[in-house]
Scaffold this motif. Sequence first.
Motif, PDB file in Angstrom:
ATOM      1  N   GLY A 261      -4.449  45.891 -34.631  1.00  0.00           N
ATOM      2  CA  GLY A 261      -3.238  45.402 -35.508  1.00  0.00           C
ATOM      3  C   GLY A 261      -2.285  44.734 -34.751  1.00  0.00           C
ATOM      4  O   GLY A 261      -2.442  44.336 -33.597  1.00  0.00           O
ATOM      5  N   ILE A 262      -1.056  44.874 -34.967  1.00  0.00           N
ATOM      6  CA  ILE A 262       0.197  44.544 -34.700  1.00  0.00           C
ATOM      7  C   ILE A 262       0.524  43.069 -34.499  1.00  0.00           C
ATOM      8  O   ILE A 262      -0.025  42.026 -34.294  1.00  0.00           O
ATOM      9  N   ARG A 263       1.719  42.994 -34.843  1.00  0.00           N
ATOM     10  CA  ARG A 263       2.847  41.635 -34.873  1.00  0.00           C
ATOM     11  C   ARG A 263       4.087  42.476 -35.401  1.00  0.00           C
ATOM     12  O   ARG A 263       4.321  43.181 -35.989  1.00  0.00           O
ATOM     13  N   LEU A 264       5.102  41.795 -34.862  1.00  0.00           N
ATOM     14  CA  LEU A 264       6.478  42.536 -35.324  1.00  0.00           C
ATOM     15  C   LEU A 264       7.401  41.340 -36.270  1.00  0.00           C
ATOM     16  O   LEU A 264       7.340  40.302 -36.027  1.00  0.00           O
ATOM     17  N   LEU A 271      12.436  46.658 -38.644  1.00  0.00           N
ATOM     18  CA  LEU A 271      11.270  46.389 -37.845  1.00  0.00           C
ATOM     19  C   LEU A 271      10.158  46.530 -38.570  1.00  0.00           C
ATOM     20  O   LEU A 271       9.893  47.638 -39.084  1.00  0.00           O
ATOM     21  N   TYR A 272       9.197  45.545 -38.814  1.00  0.00           N
ATOM     22  CA  TYR A 272       7.996  45.870 -39.654  1.00  0.00           C
ATOM     23  C   TYR A 272       6.960  45.565 -38.814  1.00  0.00           C
ATOM     24  O   TYR A 272       7.120  44.413 -37.997  1.00  0.00           O
ATOM     25  N   PHE A 273       5.912  46.273 -38.777  1.00  0.00           N
ATOM     26  CA  PHE A 273       4.570  45.851 -38.089  1.00  0.00           C
ATOM     27  C   PHE A 273       3.464  46.388 -38.590  1.00  0.00           C
ATOM     28  O   PHE A 273       3.611  47.268 -39.454  1.00  0.00           O
ATOM     29  N   GLY A 274       2.229  45.914 -38.416  1.00  0.00           N
ATOM     30  CA  GLY A 274       0.953  46.254 -38.993  1.00  0.00           C
ATOM     31  C   GLY A 274       0.109  46.928 -37.978  1.00  0.00           C
ATOM     32  O   GLY A 274      -0.151  46.571 -36.833  1.00  0.00           O
ATOM     33  N   ILE A 275      -0.608  48.148 -38.447  1.00  0.00           N
ATOM     34  CA  ILE A 275      -1.509  48.614 -37.489  1.00  0.00           C
ATOM     35  C   ILE A 275      -2.821  48.729 -38.138  1.00  0.00           C
ATOM     36  O   ILE A 275      -2.933  48.955 -39.248  1.00  0.00           O
ATOM     37  N   GLY A 276      -3.933  48.367 -37.396  1.00  0.00           N
ATOM     38  CA  GLY A 276      -5.252  48.305 -38.037  1.00  0.00           C
ATOM     39  C   GLY A 276      -5.858  49.733 -38.276  1.00  0.00           C
ATOM     40  O   GLY A 276      -5.302  50.722 -37.622  1.00  0.00           O
ATOM     41  N   ASP A 277      -7.103  49.830 -38.793  1.00  0.00           N
ATOM     42  CA  ASP A 277      -7.983  50.807 -39.412  1.00  0.00           C
ATOM     43  C   ASP A 277      -8.394  51.725 -38.087  1.00  0.00           C
ATOM     44  O   ASP A 277      -8.926  52.803 -38.207  1.00  0.00           O
ATOM     45  N   GLN A 328      -3.307  41.287 -38.157  1.00  0.00           N
ATOM     46  CA  GLN A 328      -2.818  40.556 -37.066  1.00  0.00           C
ATOM     47  C   GLN A 328      -2.066  39.193 -37.273  1.00  0.00           C
ATOM     48  O   GLN A 328      -1.878  38.373 -36.173  1.00  0.00           O
ATOM     49  N   GLY A 329      -1.618  38.979 -38.477  1.00  0.00           N
ATOM     50  CA  GLY A 329      -0.666  38.017 -38.679  1.00  0.00           C
ATOM     51  C   GLY A 329       0.442  38.799 -39.395  1.00  0.00           C
ATOM     52  O   GLY A 329       0.332  39.352 -40.756  1.00  0.00           O
ATOM     53  N   LEU A 330       1.694  38.426 -39.202  1.00  0.00           N
ATOM     54  CA  LEU A 330       2.780  38.867 -40.031  1.00  0.00           C
ATOM     55  C   LEU A 330       4.013  38.105 -39.882  1.00  0.00           C
ATOM     56  O   LEU A 330       4.521  37.711 -38.596  1.00  0.00           O
ATOM     57  N   ALA A 331       4.586  37.616 -40.958  1.00  0.00           N
ATOM     58  CA  ALA A 331       5.637  36.604 -40.829  1.00  0.00           C
ATOM     59  C   ALA A 331       6.711  36.578 -41.879  1.00  0.00           C
ATOM     60  O   ALA A 331       6.197  37.015 -43.065  1.00  0.00           O
ATOM     61  N   ALA A 332       7.826  36.699 -41.940  1.00  0.00           N
ATOM     62  CA  ALA A 332       9.032  36.787 -43.001  1.00  0.00           C
ATOM     63  C   ALA A 332       9.167  35.139 -43.476  1.00  0.00           C
ATOM     64  O   ALA A 332       9.325  34.334 -42.592  1.00  0.00           O
ATOM     65  N   ARG A 333       9.235  35.178 -44.767  1.00  0.00           N
ATOM     66  CA  ARG A 333       9.323  33.724 -45.541  1.00  0.00           C
ATOM     67  C   ARG A 333      10.619  33.125 -45.236  1.00  0.00           C
ATOM     68  O   ARG A 333      11.581  34.004 -45.345  1.00  0.00           O
ATOM     69  N   CYS A 404      -5.909  35.240 -37.329  1.00  0.00           N
ATOM     70  CA  CYS A 404      -5.087  35.915 -36.470  1.00  0.00           C
ATOM     71  C   CYS A 404      -3.600  35.618 -36.729  1.00  0.00           C
ATOM     72  O   CYS A 404      -3.154  35.862 -37.935  1.00  0.00           O
ATOM     73  N   GLY A 405      -2.815  35.234 -35.759  1.00  0.00           N
ATOM     74  CA  GLY A 405      -1.525  34.994 -35.950  1.00  0.00           C
ATOM     75  C   GLY A 405      -1.247  34.185 -36.906  1.00  0.00           C
ATOM     76  O   GLY A 405      -1.731  33.151 -37.375  1.00  0.00           O
TER      77      GLY A 405
END
Length: 482
Positions: A261-264, A271-277, A328-333, A404-405
């Motif tokens: 996972g991961i993007r910040l 701080l928000y982030f995602g980790i895969g399984d 693997q994609g994370l974004a604030a609106r 992805c991103g």
Amino acid sequence: MPRPKIAGLAWLVAFLASVSTPLVAQDALPRDAGKLYALLCANCHGEKLEGGQGGSLLTGQWKHGDGGDEHLARIINQGVLEAGMPAFGAVLDAPRVRALSVFLRERMVRAQEEKTEYAKPAASDAVVRSRAANFRVETVAEGLGVPWSVAFLPGGDLLVAERAGKLRLIRDGQLRAEPVADTPAVWAQGQGGLLVVQAHPDYAQPGNGWIYLAYSEPSASGKEAFTAIVRGRIRQNSWTDQQVIFRADTASYVTGGVHFGIRLVFDQGYLYFGIGDRGRQTQAQELNLPNGKVHRLHDDGRVPADNPFVNTPGALPSIWSYGHRNPQGLAARPGTTGATLQIWETEHGPRGGDELNLVKRGANFGWPLITYGMNYNGTPVTADTAREGLEQPVIHWTPSIAVCGIDFYTGDRFPGWRGDLLVGALQQQELRRLVLEGDTVKEQEVLFRGIGRVRAVQTGPDGLVYLCLENPGRVARLVPVE
Ligand code: HEC
């Protein structure tokens, strides 16, 4: 009339299916959707789905529905008996029916795509004409391995994270040969390695200067790995002042090179982030484990007291949402922050079922209890695409584009894209622009396809759109042209 030429078991199965007698044991049938198709469907619909006694399944034209999940499942289960399409409901269980419909959709979309021309900007001066803007793809730096992300620093400097473990500076369009020294050791295997480099939003403020790195960290033995986040500063091209922001319990370090996972995303000191399984599907549902989750921390690594599971016995207090496969994609609106903050997330599905999610506090996004995809080997994951209490994606891509991103476009160089969500894809090597209406996707445009796997898409402070591309590894940017 000659009997259609159908090989032994297939004929029997089709016959039994047509008389709706559940005599063939499920276990006698393959679970692989491609094999099921070859066994049960190919005789009438053609080896390549091109049609025969039954029609082509590739045209996207249907007689009895819209080609969606409900329609395909209904046709496979109930058949169209009067027209010669047998009912398979008695011999196929729900997960197999589900996998077959993913398989049909995969083949259909690929067939449609083969006929479609997409802009393929091979040379960097080729102009791409898209609906709301014309642009060309300009190379910023080449000769990189797999660039995973870039960080924008004041004065136009860029830092690039190369998955193999090097952090490198691009200044005045020149890629510095020596990487930043003394960055942490990474586990560069499979999908793992140095993944994210990102500057703190207040980087330029006195006393800040923080650069965040997220990466696959090797265990003490070097045999296992898990996602970790640190921050530090760069002085004289060396990494210093390192602080650990997130590090999992040693028991979470496991073998296997998938789903880190991961993007910040930073917002108001969080701080928000995602980790895969990490390839352990069911663990995405377990609140005592960090994998398959989106987490929320203070930007110095402390756990916020108002996180959703701080009072749940046994739960990891950093968890913000769960049931994610590999974000693997994370974004604030843009325009949302604090209590109104909207975090949008893309995650890789298995085969099919890539998702765009609107992350919600404390919510369960369902992996692997529900998914629109099937396993890579063509076997079903589950029959269910929805269940009470589990969140639905905003949209899903089936077949997968390998999302992805992502980033919302916030600059002023592409006024027609402002507020749109840009989505990069690996397998399809494409960049998409999603136009949102409220919290739904109104329109999708493929901006281009086929210029390399798109790892990251990021709006730069100059309003240009930066891309991390693979094969060959390079950083490029979209520049508007009249
Ligand atoms: C014995 C021949 C036969 C076999 C075996 C068969 N089909 Fe069909 N199928 C047909 C015919 C004939 C039609 C056209 C029905 C019509 O015109 O209404 C059809 C139509 C369909 C349609 C289109 C429905 C629509 O709304 O237009 C789908 C989807 C389909 N089949 C899937 C399958 C799948 C999946 C299998 C294998 C599990 C399968 N078929 C096996 C003969 C067959």
